[in-house]
Design a protein around this motif. Structure first.
Motif, PDB file in Angstrom:
ATOM      1  N   ALA A   1       0.830  -1.205   0.000  1.00 34.90           N
ATOM      2  CA  ALA A   1       0.000   0.000   0.000  1.00 34.90           C
ATOM      3  C   ALA A   1       0.862   1.252   0.000  1.00 34.90           C
ATOM      4  N   ILE A   2       1.931   1.246   0.784  1.00 34.34           N
ATOM      5  CA  ILE A   2       2.830   2.401   0.853  1.00 34.34           C
ATOM      6  C   ILE A   2       3.498   2.624  -0.505  1.00 34.34           C
TER       7      ILE A   2
ATOM      8  N   LEU B   1       9.049   9.238   1.725  1.00 38.09           N
ATOM      9  CA  LEU B   1       8.681   8.329   2.801  1.00 38.09           C
ATOM     10  C   LEU B   1       9.534   8.638   4.029  1.00 38.09           C
ATOM     11  N   GLU B   2       8.904   8.680   5.200  1.00 42.61           N
ATOM     12  CA  GLU B   2       9.631   8.937   6.444  1.00 42.61           C
ATOM     13  C   GLU B   2       9.565   7.689   7.315  1.00 42.61           C
ATOM     14  N   PRO B   3      10.728   7.107   7.648  1.00 40.89           N
ATOM     15  CA  PRO B   3      10.755   5.804   8.322  1.00 40.89           C
ATOM     16  C   PRO B   3      10.204   5.826   9.752  1.00 40.89           C
TER      17      PRO B   3
ATOM     18  N   ASN C   1       5.696   6.620   7.101  1.00 40.34           N
ATOM     19  CA  ASN C   1       4.633   7.579   6.830  1.00 40.34           C
ATOM     20  C   ASN C   1       4.871   8.117   5.418  1.00 40.34           C
ATOM     21  N   THR C   2       3.812   8.285   4.651  1.00 36.83           N
ATOM     22  CA  THR C   2       3.907   8.703   3.253  1.00 36.83           C
ATOM     23  C   THR C   2       3.492  10.171   3.142  1.00 36.83           C
ATOM     24  N   VAL C   3       4.351  10.978   2.496  1.00 33.65           N
ATOM     25  CA  VAL C   3       4.186  12.436   2.521  1.00 33.65           C
ATOM     26  C   VAL C   3       4.195  13.002   1.100  1.00 33.65           C
TER      27      VAL C   3
ATOM     28  N   GLY D   1       2.781   5.421  14.058  1.00 32.43           N
ATOM     29  CA  GLY D   1       3.489   6.215  13.045  1.00 32.43           C
ATOM     30  C   GLY D   1       3.373   7.701  13.297  1.00 32.43           C
ATOM     31  N   ALA D   2       2.188   8.158  13.708  1.00 32.42           N
ATOM     32  CA  ALA D   2       1.967   9.586  13.954  1.00 32.42           C
ATOM     33  C   ALA D   2       2.754  10.078  15.164  1.00 32.42           C
ATOM     34  N   MET D   3       2.843   9.253  16.198  1.00 35.48           N
ATOM     35  CA  MET D   3       3.613   9.655  17.375  1.00 35.48           C
ATOM     36  C   MET D   3       5.093   9.805  17.030  1.00 35.48           C
ATOM     37  N   GLN D   4       5.612   8.915  16.191  1.00 38.44           N
ATOM     38  CA  GLN D   4       7.013   9.043  15.782  1.00 38.44           C
ATOM     39  C   GLN D   4       7.207  10.265  14.894  1.00 38.44           C
ATOM     40  N   TYR D   5       6.226  10.562  14.046  1.00 36.48           N
ATOM     41  CA  TYR D   5       6.296  11.777  13.237  1.00 36.48           C
ATOM     42  C   TYR D   5       6.354  13.006  14.138  1.00 36.48           C
TER      43      TYR D   5
END
Length: 473
Positions: A89-90, A107-109, A272-274, A344-348
């Motif tokens: 999906a990513i 992409l942000e790991p 996370n996909t940006v 993922g959002a918390m790591q972002y």
């Protein structure tokens, strides 16, 4: 969508303390323009808002977000945290965003949980043979290979369980709690296993967290409490929970055989996909739009949260197609592992919080893309007044409501740190009918409603990003 408020009080306190250090009362770029002046400035945006609405609802982009989502979900399917499908999906979305001509696609790991359901079954063997429809809960341990066969104790609440604690040892606890609201009733899913284990139960089966059922079990994440034995746990249907409650009330002995092959594997690498439209004057300042890319391992994840992801992409496409470039950067983020607790959002947030003063507004759509009603908003009184004026630009499609309390697992930490936040509010009365079930498919989605949601998302994000000043904190 995972349950709201998963952060502990301590985490919220630490974020708040950090925000006091990182986030001065007046963010960079805020010069205290009067509300009257901002209102005059906003009057210049009615024509642009109408262009966005026309393109999304009546023009060439009509039904595009729906068609994109259908192609994505039909190709990839469901995509639980840690799975190969989430990886696919990513990659799919990264390539699609690039092909769409958006900027700074990357992409942000992140590291995310990897839970595998395995084979699972539950059969009532007494008082009669009956196969129970079940879905194991995320992070649940499995049973021994031969399964667990035990008598059932049916309870109606946590208080009921405490009163009957002496009866629970060695039994499978079945929770037949009534549905009050998702926010309140989800506690049985998240904590039911540990509460049952405290009184000696060998497994727990939870009535699915839904107001409506057609014999459909609902999955979701659960958390084991530290120092408490970890027992297998799954959701059963409303119908089966009520049936066993009736049997128990008549004094009938109930025995269930439960088999679950669930495993918690080591965390895996993900992203996370940006994608962005880079701001023309203050590119370092950001309006963030988002939805989550992961889903559960049932259905297609079209509603939760394919729709939110699709309109966040579509908002940028609409603005790009009209040749618009706001003063600030518009950034779409498609989160990884939201269903596992917003991982993922918390790591972002940890990776980007040093620049928190440059985040103007964070937006999340994770309650379905049904017919839009308005936005839910968290921010200062003056920011709320500005947002209320912005919503008036959506009068042509009758979506002008601005309500309190923006929500979303993926943006909570930003709002707790003082960044204004907005979530999409839709006519979502049927959301929890399909939530975390095999029924979460494209059949739930409506192209006309997605067009309207896309228009709302695009108008609000563009106008906020293009104003002379950031929203006041």
């Amino acid at each position: 969508m995972t349950e709201k408020g998963y952060n502990s009080g301590l985490l919220s306190f630490l974020i708040l303390v950090g925000s006091l250090v990182l986030c001065p009362c007046r963010p960079h770029g805020y010069r205290g323009k009067s509300l009257e002046d901002v209102t005059k400035e906003l009057s210049n945006y009615s024509a642009i808002a109408q262009k966005i609405i026309n393109l999304a609802v009546h023009g060439k982009a009509q039904n595009r977000s729906y068609e994109r989502l259908a192609a994505f979900t039909d190709t990839v399917g469901n995509r639980v945290s840690g799975s190969r499908n989430l990886d696919l999906a990513i990659k799919y979305m990264y390539n699609a965003l690039k092909q769409d001509g958006l900027e700074n696609v990357h992409l942000e790991p992140v590291k995310i949980p990897h839970w595998v359901r395995g084979q699972e079954s539950a059969v009532m063997v007494l008082p009669r043979n009956h196969t129970l429809s079940i879905l194991g809960l995320g992070s649940s341990v499995g049973t021994p290979k031969e399964g667990i066969e035990a008598e059932v104790l049916v309870v109606e609440s946590f208080d009921d369980l405490k009163k009957r604690a002496s009866e629970a040892k060695g039994k499978i606890v079945v929770y037949n709690q009534p549905f009050v609201s998702y926010g309140e009733t989800v506690a049985y899913r998240t904590s039911g296993a540990s509460e049952a284990a405290k009184v000696g139960a060998v497994a727990s089966l939870i009535r699915s967290i839904t107001p409506f059922s057609i014999n459909s079990p609902h999955t979701g994440w659960q958390w084991y409490q530290p120092g408490v034995p970890q027992i297998p746990t799954a959701c059963i249907t409303v119908e089966d929970a009520q049936m066993m409650a009736r049997m128990a009330h008549r004094g009938t002995k109930i025995v269930v055989r439960l088999t679950m092959g669930a495993q918690n594997l080591a965390d895996v690498d993900s992203f996370n996909t940006v994608a962005e439209i880079i701001g023309s004057e203050r590119p370092e300042q950001v309006v963030l739009l988002s939805g989550h890319l992961d889903s559960w391992d049932v259905g297609q994840g079209a509603m939760d949260d394919g729709g939110g992801m699709a309109i966040s992409w579509e908002a940028l496409s609409l603005i790009k197609d009209l040749g618009l470039r706001p003063k600030r950067t518009l950034r779409a983020v498609l989160w990884s592992a939201e269903e596992a607790g917003g991982v993922g959002a918390m790591q972002y947030y940890q990776q980007h919080k040093a620049n928190i003063t440059n985040f103007d507004l964070v937006m999340e759509s994770d309650m379905g893309t049904f017919a839009p009603i308005g936005l839910q908003f968290t921010g200062s009184d003056k920011a709320r007044a500005i947002m209320a004026e912005i919503m008036k630009l959506l009068a042509p499609i009758n979506v002008t409501s601005l309500e309190k309390h923006g929500e979303g697992t993926d943006i909570n930490m930003w709002m707790q740190a003082g960044v204004p936040g907005a979530s999409l509010h839709t006519a979502d009365s049927k959301y929890f009918w399909f939530h975390h079930t095999e029924g979460d498919t494209m059949t739930v989605q409506n192209p006309e409603e997605m067009n309207l949601c896309s228009a709302v998302w695009a108008v609000v994000s563009y106008v906020v990003a293009d104003l002379d000043e950031m929203l006041p904190r």
